[in-house]
Design an enzyme around this catalytic site. Structure first.
Site, PDB file in Angstrom:
ATOM      1  N   GLY A  13       0.792  -1.232   0.000  1.00  7.08           N
ATOM      2  CA  GLY A  13       0.000   0.000   0.000  1.00  7.08           C
ATOM      3  C   GLY A  13       0.817   1.271   0.000  1.00  7.08           C
ATOM      4  O   GLY A  13       0.274   2.355   0.255  1.00  7.08           O
ATOM      5  N   SER A  15       2.764   2.414  -2.641  1.00  4.62           N
ATOM      6  CA  SER A  15       3.148   2.871  -3.985  1.00  4.62           C
ATOM      7  C   SER A  15       2.015   2.572  -4.959  1.00  4.62           C
ATOM      8  O   SER A  15       1.210   1.660  -4.730  1.00  4.62           O
ATOM      9  CB  SER A  15       4.424   2.120  -4.423  1.00  4.62           C
ATOM     10  OG  SER A  15       4.808   2.471  -5.730  1.00  4.62           O
ATOM     11  N   GLY A  16       1.952   3.335  -6.029  1.00  6.39           N
ATOM     12  CA  GLY A  16       1.087   3.023  -7.174  1.00  6.39           C
ATOM     13  C   GLY A  16      -0.369   2.757  -6.823  1.00  6.39           C
ATOM     14  O   GLY A  16      -1.021   3.530  -6.118  1.00  6.39           O
ATOM     15  N   ILE A  17      -0.874   1.637  -7.331  1.00  6.35           N
ATOM     16  CA  ILE A  17      -2.292   1.274  -7.175  1.00  6.35           C
ATOM     17  C   ILE A  17      -2.647   1.078  -5.698  1.00  6.35           C
ATOM     18  O   ILE A  17      -3.722   1.494  -5.250  1.00  6.35           O
ATOM     19  CB  ILE A  17      -2.574  -0.026  -7.972  1.00  6.35           C
ATOM     20  CG1 ILE A  17      -2.464   0.244  -9.487  1.00  6.35           C
ATOM     21  CG2 ILE A  17      -3.935  -0.613  -7.622  1.00  6.35           C
ATOM     22  CD1 ILE A  17      -2.376  -1.016 -10.353  1.00  6.35           C
ATOM     23  N   GLY A  18      -1.757   0.461  -4.947  1.00  8.39           N
ATOM     24  CA  GLY A  18      -2.026   0.206  -3.528  1.00  8.39           C
ATOM     25  C   GLY A  18      -2.131   1.493  -2.735  1.00  8.39           C
ATOM     26  O   GLY A  18      -3.021   1.651  -1.889  1.00  8.39           O
ATOM     27  N   TYR A 148       5.514 -14.001 -14.895  1.00  5.99           N
ATOM     28  CA  TYR A 148       4.457 -13.125 -14.375  1.00  5.99           C
ATOM     29  C   TYR A 148       3.078 -13.621 -14.817  1.00  5.99           C
ATOM     30  O   TYR A 148       2.136 -13.679 -14.022  1.00  5.99           O
ATOM     31  CB  TYR A 148       4.719 -11.702 -14.888  1.00  5.99           C
ATOM     32  CG  TYR A 148       3.788 -10.632 -14.385  1.00  5.99           C
ATOM     33  CD1 TYR A 148       4.061  -9.959 -13.194  1.00  5.99           C
ATOM     34  CD2 TYR A 148       2.660 -10.251 -15.110  1.00  5.99           C
ATOM     35  CE1 TYR A 148       3.216  -8.945 -12.738  1.00  5.99           C
ATOM     36  CE2 TYR A 148       1.818  -9.242 -14.664  1.00  5.99           C
ATOM     37  CZ  TYR A 148       2.101  -8.588 -13.480  1.00  5.99           C
ATOM     38  OH  TYR A 148       1.270  -7.592 -13.037  1.00  5.99           O
TER      39      TYR A 148
HETATM   40  N1  LIG Z   1       1.158  -0.921 -13.350  1.00 10.01           N
HETATM   41  C1  LIG Z   1       0.643  -1.793 -14.201  1.00 10.01           C
HETATM   42  O1  LIG Z   1       0.651  -1.565 -15.431  1.00 10.01           O
HETATM   43  C2  LIG Z   1       0.027  -3.068 -13.709  1.00 10.01           C
HETATM   44  C3  LIG Z   1      -0.706  -3.838 -14.618  1.00 10.01           C
HETATM   45  C4  LIG Z   1      -1.289  -5.016 -14.182  1.00 10.01           C
HETATM   46  C5  LIG Z   1      -1.150  -5.415 -12.872  1.00 10.01           C
HETATM   47  N2  LIG Z   1      -0.432  -4.672 -12.012  1.00 10.01           N
HETATM   48  C6  LIG Z   1      -0.318  -5.147 -10.625  1.00 10.01           C
HETATM   49  O2  LIG Z   1      -0.729  -4.121  -9.760  1.00 10.01           O
HETATM   50  C7  LIG Z   1      -0.133  -4.322  -8.485  1.00 10.01           C
HETATM   51  C8  LIG Z   1       0.441  -3.007  -7.998  1.00 10.01           C
HETATM   52  O3  LIG Z   1       1.444  -2.598  -8.886  1.00 10.01           O
HETATM   53  P1  LIG Z   1       1.739  -1.061  -9.213  1.00 10.01           P
HETATM   54  O4  LIG Z   1       1.615  -0.925 -10.677  1.00 10.01           O
HETATM   55  O5  LIG Z   1       0.997  -0.169  -8.336  1.00 10.01           O
HETATM   56  O6  LIG Z   1       3.314  -1.043  -8.929  1.00 10.01           O
HETATM   57  P2  LIG Z   1       4.206  -0.417  -7.791  1.00 10.01           P
HETATM   58  O7  LIG Z   1       4.005   1.051  -7.738  1.00 10.01           O
HETATM   59  O8  LIG Z   1       5.556  -0.959  -8.068  1.00 10.01           O
HETATM   60  O9  LIG Z   1       3.620  -1.038  -6.457  1.00 10.01           O
HETATM   61  C9  LIG Z   1       3.876  -2.350  -6.066  1.00 10.01           C
HETATM   62  C10 LIG Z   1       3.538  -2.448  -4.596  1.00 10.01           C
HETATM   63  O10 LIG Z   1       3.762  -3.796  -4.169  1.00 10.01           O
HETATM   64  C11 LIG Z   1       4.658  -3.758  -3.074  1.00 10.01           C
HETATM   65  N3  LIG Z   1       5.461  -4.956  -3.066  1.00 10.01           N
HETATM   66  C12 LIG Z   1       6.124  -5.520  -4.086  1.00 10.01           C
HETATM   67  N4  LIG Z   1       6.717  -6.648  -3.690  1.00 10.01           N
HETATM   68  C13 LIG Z   1       6.425  -6.775  -2.377  1.00 10.01           C
HETATM   69  C14 LIG Z   1       6.742  -7.737  -1.401  1.00 10.01           C
HETATM   70  N5  LIG Z   1       7.513  -8.791  -1.686  1.00 10.01           N
HETATM   71  N6  LIG Z   1       6.261  -7.584  -0.165  1.00 10.01           N
HETATM   72  C15 LIG Z   1       5.477  -6.527   0.153  1.00 10.01           C
HETATM   73  N7  LIG Z   1       5.151  -5.578  -0.727  1.00 10.01           N
HETATM   74  C16 LIG Z   1       5.623  -5.705  -1.980  1.00 10.01           C
HETATM   75  C17 LIG Z   1       5.486  -2.526  -3.282  1.00 10.01           C
HETATM   76  O11 LIG Z   1       6.124  -2.136  -2.083  1.00 10.01           O
HETATM   77  P3  LIG Z   1       7.653  -1.546  -2.144  1.00 10.01           P
HETATM   78  O12 LIG Z   1       7.572  -0.316  -3.003  1.00 10.01           O
HETATM   79  O13 LIG Z   1       7.967  -1.271  -0.722  1.00 10.01           O
HETATM   80  O14 LIG Z   1       8.473  -2.640  -2.767  1.00 10.01           O
HETATM   81  C18 LIG Z   1       4.414  -1.567  -3.741  1.00 10.01           C
HETATM   82  O15 LIG Z   1       3.659  -1.086  -2.663  1.00 10.01           O
HETATM   83  C19 LIG Z   1       0.888  -5.449  -8.667  1.00 10.01           C
HETATM   84  O16 LIG Z   1       0.339  -6.659  -8.203  1.00 10.01           O
HETATM   85  C20 LIG Z   1       1.068  -5.500 -10.171  1.00 10.01           C
HETATM   86  O17 LIG Z   1       1.482  -6.770 -10.615  1.00 10.01           O
HETATM   87  C21 LIG Z   1       0.156  -3.490 -12.394  1.00 10.01           C
END
Ligand SMILES: NC(=O)c1ccc[n+]([C@@H]2O[C@H](COP(=O)([O-])OP(=O)(O)OC[C@H]3O[C@@H](n4cnc5c(N)ncnc54)[C@H](OP(=O)(O)O)[C@@H]3O)[C@@H](O)[C@H]2O)c1
Length: 249
Positions: A13, A15-18, A148
């Site tokens: 939660g 970064s990004g979507i979270g 992935y």
């Molecule tokens: N952006 C896209 O185009 C896209 C498309 C489809 C699906 N998604 C999915 O959407 C979700 C959120 O991604 P986002 O795009 O918002 O990217 P993001 O900004 O990189 O956010 C990823 C989040 O997951 C956390 N995280 C990653 N690995 C972790 C771990 N091992 N333990 C705990 N926290 C972890 C990160 O925390 P830290 O920053 O502290 O590592 C961050 O809060 C992911 O599941 C991703 O696969 C994204």
């Protein structure tokens, strides 16, 4: 104020979507708890959300997630809504995928996600809701996406079973599956320069019928809908938030 006084855990939660979802839950009255790996962004997120609490916990480390749930059990006593969003990416042509790459992606996106849900369930009861983040990548051909795609596709398969088992307990579980969303994830591909990211972004936009990247807040709105009582008759759904990419592709 659909989440007034609800205890909500957003795993991933900071970064990004979270982060966008955590902020949106709080704006509707929730008491937000969030996890991540990076202490600096966890602290920044918590400072920006009134009443929030943050945990540094790697979702791939089941003991670390257990400690989060145990602390919430002691401090909050319950979880009303769980949003399991943490995920990692990483592209490699199939011939170059290593077992280590595979295990890293699956340890977070599939194994970590499923066991985070399992652990949180002991604090959840009738009326509870769970949302997890999938991806169109679990359903479509994206070059270099073997590990992935398998993890997110596997998550979809696992969640259908879990959602079915939870019906009798009155807990709903749904998946939100984003298309290309402008978040820090784009810049987390090792070995990719800023110019490489720009090329990748343009290729992604070309594949989206709406011809743009999505925004994190657009995914957050779908997450809040599925988590809320507005979706009281919806479980085991997979909602694509992708500008029409999958359904019109
Ligand atoms: N952006 C896209 O185009 C896209 C498309 C489809 C699906 N998604 C999915 O959407 C979700 C959120 O991604 P986002 O795009 O918002 O990217 P993001 O900004 O990189 O956010 C990823 C989040 O997951 C956390 N995280 C990653 N690995 C972790 C771990 N091992 N333990 C705990 N926290 C972890 C990160 O925390 P830290 O920053 O502290 O590592 C961050 O809060 C992911 O599941 C991703 O696969 C994204």
């Amino acid at each position: 104020m659909r989440f007034r006084d609800k205890i909500i855990l957003v795993v991933g939660g900071n970064s990004g979507i979270g982060l966008a979802s955590a902020q949106a839950f709080a704006a509707e009255g929730a008491q937000v708890r969030l996890t991540g790996r990076d202490q600096t962004t966890i602290d920044t997120a918590v400072e920006g959300i009134a009443g929030a609490r943050g945990y540094r916990a790697d979702m791939a480390d089941l003991d670390a997630m257990e400690a989060v749930i145990a602390d919430m059990e002691a401090q909050d006593g319950r979880i009303d809504t769980l949003f399991v969003n943490a995920g990692v990416g990483g592209f490699a042509p199939f011939r170059d995928v290593t077992p280590e790459d595979w295990d890293h992606v699956h340890g977070v996106n599939l194994r970590g996600c499923v066991f985070a849900i399992q652990k949180a369930l002991r604090l959840m009861g009738r009326g509870g809701s769970i949302v997890a983040t999938g991806s169109i990548g679990g359903h479509a051909f994206v070059p270099g996406n073997t590990a992935y795609a398998a993890a997110k596709g596997g998550l979809y398969a696992a969640l259908k079973v879990i959602a079915g088992e939870l019906v009798s307990e009155g807990i709903r579980l749904n998946l939100v599956s984003p298309g290309p969303i402008e978040t820090p994830l784009l810049h987390r591909n090792p070995g990719m320069s800023a110019a490489d990211v720009d090329v990748m972004r343009e290729a992604m936009i070309a594949a989206v019928p709406m011809k743009r990247m999505g925004r994190a807040d657009e995914v957050a709105r779908a997450v809040l809908f599925l988590a809320s009582d507005d979706a009281s008759f919806i479980t085991a759904a997979n909602l694509f938030v992708d500008g029409g990419t999958l359904e019109l592709g």
